[in-house]
Enzyme design. Sequence first.
Site, PDB file in Angstrom:
ATOM      1  CG  ASP A  67      57.139  47.455  33.610  1.00 18.66           C
ATOM      2  OD1 ASP A  67      56.671  46.917  34.632  1.00 18.66           O
ATOM      3  OD2 ASP A  67      56.441  47.761  32.628  1.00 18.66           O
TER       4      ASP A  67
ATOM      5  CB  SER B  57      49.760  31.156  36.970  1.00 17.33           C
ATOM      6  OG  SER B  57      48.392  31.104  37.302  1.00 17.33           O
TER       7      SER B  57
ATOM      8  CE1 TYR C 147      47.116  33.314  33.707  1.00 14.65           C
ATOM      9  CE2 TYR C 147      48.766  34.767  32.735  1.00 14.65           C
ATOM     10  CZ  TYR C 147      48.263  34.067  33.827  1.00 14.65           C
ATOM     11  OH  TYR C 147      48.930  34.119  35.029  1.00 14.65           O
TER      12      TYR C 147
ATOM     13  CE  LYS D  47      52.288  33.617  33.509  1.00  9.91           C
ATOM     14  NZ  LYS D  47      53.539  34.367  33.676  1.00  9.91           N
TER      15      LYS D  47
ATOM     16  CG  LEU E 219      36.879  38.045  44.932  1.00  8.95           C
ATOM     17  CD1 LEU E 219      35.430  38.263  44.505  1.00  8.95           C
ATOM     18  CD2 LEU E 219      36.993  36.770  45.773  1.00  8.95           C
TER      19      LEU E 219
ATOM     20  CD  GLN F 138      26.838  39.756  37.553  1.00  5.17           C
ATOM     21  OE1 GLN F 138      27.292  38.637  37.267  1.00  5.17           O
ATOM     22  NE2 GLN F 138      25.963  40.392  36.801  1.00  5.17           N
TER      23      GLN F 138
ATOM     24  N   PRO G 296      32.433  31.705  32.487  1.00  2.91           N
ATOM     25  CG  PRO G 296      31.723  32.056  30.286  1.00  2.91           C
ATOM     26  CD  PRO G 296      31.772  32.711  31.640  1.00  2.91           C
TER      27      PRO G 296
ATOM     28  CG  ASP H 126      35.427  31.351  37.291  1.00  9.48           C
ATOM     29  OD1 ASP H 126      34.516  32.103  37.662  1.00  9.48           O
ATOM     30  OD2 ASP H 126      36.614  31.743  37.175  1.00  9.48           O
TER      31      ASP H 126
END
Length: 351
Positions: A32, A126, A151, A155, A201, A217, A297, A299
């Site tokens: 790492d 993912s 991203y 994947k 979240l 939010q 945007p 989501d």
Amino acid sequence: MNKILVTGGCGYIGSHTIVDLLENGYEVISVDNNSRSNPRILEGVEKITGKKIKNYKVDLCNFDDTFAIFTENPDIRGIVHFAAYKAVGESVEQPLMYFENNLLSLINLLKCVQEFDIPYFVFSSSCTVYGNPNEIPVTETTPPKPAESPYGYSKQMGEQIINEFSKAARAQCILLRYFNPVGAHPSALIGELPIGRPANLVPAITQTAIGKLPQMQVHGDDYPTRDGSCIRDYVHVSDIAHAHTLALTYMFSQKNQKKCEVFNLGTGQGVTVLEAIRAFEKVSGIKLNYVIGPRRPGDVVAIYANNDLAQKQLGWIPRFSLDDMMATAWRWEQKLKVDEKFYNTKYSELN
Ligand code: WQD
């Protein structure tokens, strides 16, 4: 003991997976470069397991440095590859950085798998590879849609590269598609260390609750869902970690039926953002300070897993409930406040 190289071992899912591998009899080393992680997290791993983990502070985009790890450790029998950039928003702003980092590191690793004849390779993928699915829950054969970000594309491309590599090489490969990993190890000795303002979240919830953020939010409550907020499949990070141990053990015992197999890692339960907040308020006793804001945007409206294949083939049964996820996340955030200096020190001072 079978030695496993964990890339991104100082990261959130990487460190939890190292704990699970050690507790299940594997020997582990980490690589790492700590560009986005804190090497001190391995001290938490040591406290939990009693075992010290060697971390190679190497950038996997540097082939020679990566190759040298394998020369020094000819007994590596398996690789679990977590190391990658994973911030959706950042990937939109800097796509080339994401494609170079996430794909070049993977290709360098696979070259070493070939050169050193490493038999087993597990890849951190993912649910983002499904894009905005037409049908939910999604199964492993749900056709991938266009990704929502560079991203997500990195994947999808990573999966394709591994799939093609596995046809030409001796290595057996497994792709694990995480849904939304959340929570922390029950000991609160390791957990998520978001850099800067959290996009995800659960760290946004816990940082708001502890006062690190003034308010959070909810990104939209006008979606076509039961309460108007987006639906996700939250899964405890320790359950995700254990799936990696099961995937390696599955391959070590030659149970895999194909050279490259894919598994969804989700609980199969869809939870809305507002339901997640309610669960947090229930376990913490704290009234969360949030407002309803505009949609974010990119989501996805709703996604959750059909996890039958992981249950049937790997014997993976997620154990932690939504309340456990929130309680462990909250315990970790409270610990971080106590250890503020220890973890929040600028990383460059730690190395
Ligand atoms: C979940 C829900 C937000 C923050 C991404 C990647 C995925 C994985 C996890 C890397 C959404 C809402 C969030 C906030 C909110 N990444 N939300 N207020 O976007 O489902 O998945 O992160 O491994 O690959 O795609 O996770 O936690 O960002 O969002 O309302 O302050 O929470 O809008 O509906 P996401 P998330």
